[in-house]
Write a protein that holds these residues in place. Structure first.
Motif, short mmCIF file in Angstrom:
data_model
loop_
_atom_site.label_atom_id
_atom_site.label_comp_id
_atom_site.label_asym_id
_atom_site.label_seq_id
_atom_site.Cartn_x
_atom_site.Cartn_y
_atom_site.Cartn_z
N UNK A 163 30.99 -9.36 -14.12
CA UNK A 163 31.08 -8.84 -15.49
C UNK A 163 29.68 -8.73 -16.09
N UNK A 164 28.89 -9.78 -15.93
CA UNK A 164 27.54 -9.78 -16.50
C UNK A 164 26.62 -8.81 -15.78
N UNK A 165 26.83 -8.66 -14.48
CA UNK A 165 26.02 -7.71 -13.73
C UNK A 165 26.17 -6.30 -14.29
N UNK A 166 27.39 -5.90 -14.62
CA UNK A 166 27.62 -4.57 -15.20
C UNK A 166 26.91 -4.44 -16.54
N UNK A 167 26.93 -5.50 -17.33
CA UNK A 167 26.24 -5.46 -18.61
C UNK A 167 24.74 -5.32 -18.46
N UNK A 168 24.16 -6.05 -17.51
CA UNK A 168 22.72 -5.95 -17.28
C UNK A 168 22.32 -4.56 -16.80
N UNK A 169 23.11 -3.98 -15.89
CA UNK A 169 22.82 -2.62 -15.42
C UNK A 169 22.84 -1.65 -16.59
N UNK A 170 23.87 -1.74 -17.42
CA UNK A 170 24.04 -0.79 -18.52
C UNK A 170 22.96 -0.95 -19.59
N UNK A 171 22.41 -2.13 -19.73
CA UNK A 171 21.41 -2.38 -20.76
C UNK A 171 20.18 -1.50 -20.60
N UNK A 172 19.78 -1.24 -19.36
CA UNK A 172 18.47 -0.68 -19.09
C UNK A 172 18.29 0.77 -19.54
N UNK A 173 19.31 1.60 -19.38
CA UNK A 173 19.12 3.02 -19.73
C UNK A 173 20.46 3.72 -19.92
N UNK A 174 20.39 4.90 -20.55
CA UNK A 174 21.59 5.71 -20.74
C UNK A 174 22.21 6.11 -19.41
N UNK A 175 21.35 6.48 -18.47
CA UNK A 175 21.86 6.94 -17.17
C UNK A 175 22.57 5.84 -16.42
N UNK A 176 22.00 4.64 -16.45
CA UNK A 176 22.64 3.52 -15.74
C UNK A 176 23.95 3.13 -16.44
N UNK A 177 23.96 3.17 -17.76
CA UNK A 177 25.21 2.88 -18.47
C UNK A 177 26.27 3.92 -18.14
N UNK A 178 25.86 5.18 -18.03
CA UNK A 178 26.81 6.23 -17.66
C UNK A 178 27.31 6.04 -16.24
#
Length: 507
Positions: A314-329
Motif C-alpha cells: 500500500x505504501x509503495x504505491x503511495x511513494x511511487x505516485x508522490x514523485x510525478x504525474x506520470x508515475x501517479x497515472x
C-alpha cells in the motif's frame, strides 16, 4: 573402603551431577517450570556446575542457564549479576565446540532482552569472543555465535557499531559459503540488524560486497533464508538513494518479482517492503521498478493477502505516485486505485486504513484527471466518513482529512463532489464549494444539473460568515445564475412570496 568402592563412589557422584544438570536443562525448556527452578536456587547451582571438571556437565549447565535467561529479563539479569557471563567468556578458548555452542546460547539469551543487557555482554568481552567463534570449523558454533551477535546488534547504533568494530562483517559474509541453511539465515539476519540503524553501518556492510552475495540467494528455495535476504536488502536500501541504487545494480529485479507469488507470506511481505524502500527515494528509482513490472505485481499481490502483509505494498504505491504525474497515472492505469479502495473497505486496522488514505491522497493530488480517477472510485465519501468518525484513530483522521483536501483542490468532477455538500463539515465544505465556483461559470450543463439536483438550494442554505472564503465561493456560484433563480432557492423566499400575495391588490 576399597579402591574399587572409592572409584565407584566417584563415578556415581559424577553420574548424579550429570543427571541433575540434565534434569534442570530439560525442565528449563518448559515455561511452567521456570518459577519452581528459580525459587529452588537453580541459578546458583548451575553457576557452580559450569566450573565442573567434566565437560559434558559444563556444557549442559550452560545450556540450562541459557534456557533460563532466555525465558525472562529478570533471570537474564541474575546471570549478569552472578558474573556467569565473565566466566563463560574467559573459559571459551580452552573449551570444546559443544561448550562454545552452549556458551554462545547464554550470551544470545541475555543480549536479546534489552540494550543494557546487551551492553553487559559487550562489557565482559562477549562480542570479541563470538567473533572468534565465527572462525570455528563447526557450523553449529558459528550459527550460535552469529545469533548472539545479532541479538547484540539489534538494539541500537552503538551496539551494532561494536559488532562491526570487532570484525564480524567479513566473517558473517563467509557464512554464506557454508552449506548449512540455518547458518546462512542467521548471518543474513545479523547483517540486517547491523544495517538498520544508520547509513554508515549499512555502508560498512555494503563495502564488504554483501549486496551481490545477498542477491544471489533471492531465489533460494528456502523460505526462511529468502525472508532474511529481502529484509537485509530492505534495510540497506532504506537509508539513501546511493544505497538503494547499489541494490538495484545487483540486478535483483525483475527476478525478485517471482517471490511476490511465493507460498510464504513473509517472503512476499519482505519483497514488497524492499520495493517500498527503493521507490521512496526518487522518481528514477520508482521508474525502474515500474518498468520491470514491479508495480503491477504489487497491485496483484495486494489482492492475495490481508492485514499487515498489505501495508508495505500500500505504501509503495503511495511513494511511487508522490514523485510525478506520470508515475501517479501509472498507478491509476494499473488499477491501483481500485485495489486501494478494496483495502480501505476490507481492513479493520486503523493504521492500515491511514496508510491507504495517505496513498490515495498521493495519487489524487496531481491534476483534475488524477482526482477524477479517485473520485469515480467513490473514495471521497469514504475518506470523509473516516475523518468524521469518532472511533477513528487520530492518525487515521489526519491522513483522511489531508488526502480529502488535497484531492478536492484538484477535483472538477462535480457528480462526485455534490454528495459532499450535504455531509461535509465547514473546513471541508469550503474546498467542495470552491471547486463548484471554479467549474460552474464555464459549464452550462453543469449549471442546469446543479439546479435540478438541489445543489443550488443547498448552497443557499449554508451558513457562511460574511467575508469568509466560503461566502466568497457562494457569491461566485450565485453569480452564475439569474437573480430570480437564486432568490427562489434562498431560505425564506417562499414566505416573502406569500406575503406579497396577501398584499397584492387586484386592479
Amino acid at each position: 573402603m576399597s579402591q574399587r568402592e572409592t572409584i565407584r563412589g566417584f563415578e556415581q557422584y559424577q553420574r548424579s551431577r550429570l543427571q541433575f544438570v540434565q534434569m534442570i536443562a530439560d525442565r528449563a525448556s518448559r515455561p511452567q517450570n521456570i518459577e519452581t527452578l528459580q525459587s529452588a536456587g537453580a541459578m546458583s547451582l548451575l553457576r557452580s556446575l559450569i566450573l565442573d571438571v567434566v565437560p559434558s556437565i559444563q556444557q549442559t549447565a550452560a545450556l540450562a542457564l541459557g534456557r533460563l535467561a532466555d525465558h525472562s529479563i529478570d533471570l537474564a539479569e541474575v546471570v549478569v549479576r552472578e558474573d556467569i557471563l565473565l566466566h563463560l567468556v574467559h573459559s571459551l578458548p580452552s573449551k570444546n565446540r559443544f561448550f562454545k555452542k552452549s556458551a554462545a546460547f547464554v550470551l544470545r539469551a541475555v543480549a536479546k532482552h534489552s540494550s543494557g543487557l546487551a551492553q553487559a555482554v559487550v562489557a565482559c568481552g562477549g562480542v570479541d569472543a563470538m567473533v572468534l567463534c565465527l572462525e570455528e570449523f563447526d557450523p553449529a558454533v558459528k550459527e550460535a555465535a552469529a545469533w548472539a551477535l545479532c541479538n547484540v546488534a539489534q538494539h541500537n547504533e552503538l551496539l551494532a557499531q561494536t559488532v562491526v568494530d570487532a570484525g564480524a562483517i567479513p566473517l558473517l559474509m563467509l557464512c554464506f559459503r557454508e552449506p548449512e541453511m540455518a547458518l546462512k539465515c542467521i548471518a543474513a539476519s545479523t547483517l540486517c540488524d547491523i544495517c538498520k540503524h544508520t547509513p554508515e553501518l549499512a555502508q560498512a556492510v555494503v563495502d564488504t560486497g554483501a549486496v551481490p552475495h545477498l542477491a544471489q540467494m533471492i531465489l533460494n528455495p528456502d523460505a526462511k533464508l529468502k525472508r532474511q535476504v529481502f529484509s537485509a536488502l530492505s534495510q540497506i536500501s532504506k537509508h539513501s538513494v546511493g544505497l538503494a541504487e547499489m541494490v538495484i545494480e545487483a540486478e535483483i529485479f525483475p527476478a525478485a518479482l517471482i517471490c511476490l507469488r511465493d507460498p510464504d507470506k513473509y517472503v512476499r511481505k519482505n519483497v514488497s517492503t524492499l520495493m517500498r524502500e527503493v521507490v521512496k527515494h526518487s522518481p528514477e528509482l520508482s521508474q525502474v521498478i515500474v518498468n520491470c513490472g514491479g508495480m503491477s505485481a504489487v497491485i496483484d499481490s495486494l489482492g492475495d493477502c490481508q492485514g499487515s502483509l498489505r501495508l508495505p505494498g500500500i505504501m509503495m504505491l503511495g511513494y511511487v505516485a508522490t514523485h510525478s504525474e506520470n508515475l501517479a497515472m501509472a498507478v491509476i492505469l494499473s488499477k491501483g486505485v481500485h485495489q486501494l479502495a478494496l483495502c480501505l473497505s476490507e481492513e479493520p486496522e486503523h493504521h492500515i486504513k491511514a496508510a491507504t488514505a495517505w496513498s490515495i491522497g498521493q495519487i489524487g493530488y496531481h491534476t483534475p484527471e488524477h482526482a477524477k480517477a479517485v473520485a469515480t472510485a467513490n473514495l471521497l465519501p469514504r475518506l470523509l466518513q473516516l475523518y468524521m468518525e469518532a472511533s477513528s484513530s487520530e492518525d487515521l483522521q489526519v491522513k483522511s482529512k489531508d488526502a480529502l483536501k488535497s484531492i478536492l483542490q484538484k477535483c472538477t468532477y462535480l457528480p462526485a463532489l455534490e454528495p459532499l455538500l450535504y455531509d461535509a463539515p465547514s473546513n471541508i465544505l469550503k474546498h467542495v464549494v470552491c471547486q463548484f465556483s471554479k467549474v460552474l461559470p464555464h459549464d452550462s450543463k453543469a449549471r442546469r444539473l446543479f439546479v435540478t439536483s438541489g445543489g443550488l438550494k443547498k448552497v443557499q442554505e449554508m451558513d457562511a460568515e460574511q467575508g469568509s472564503p466560503l461566502q466568497e465561493y457562494i457569491n461566485a456560484i450565485n453569480s452564475c445564475f439569474p437573480e430570480e433563480i437564486v432568490r427562489y432557492y434562498t431560505p425564506g423566499y417562499s414566505e416573502v412570496l406569500l406575503e406579497k400575495l396577501e398584499n397584492y391588490q387586484l386592479t
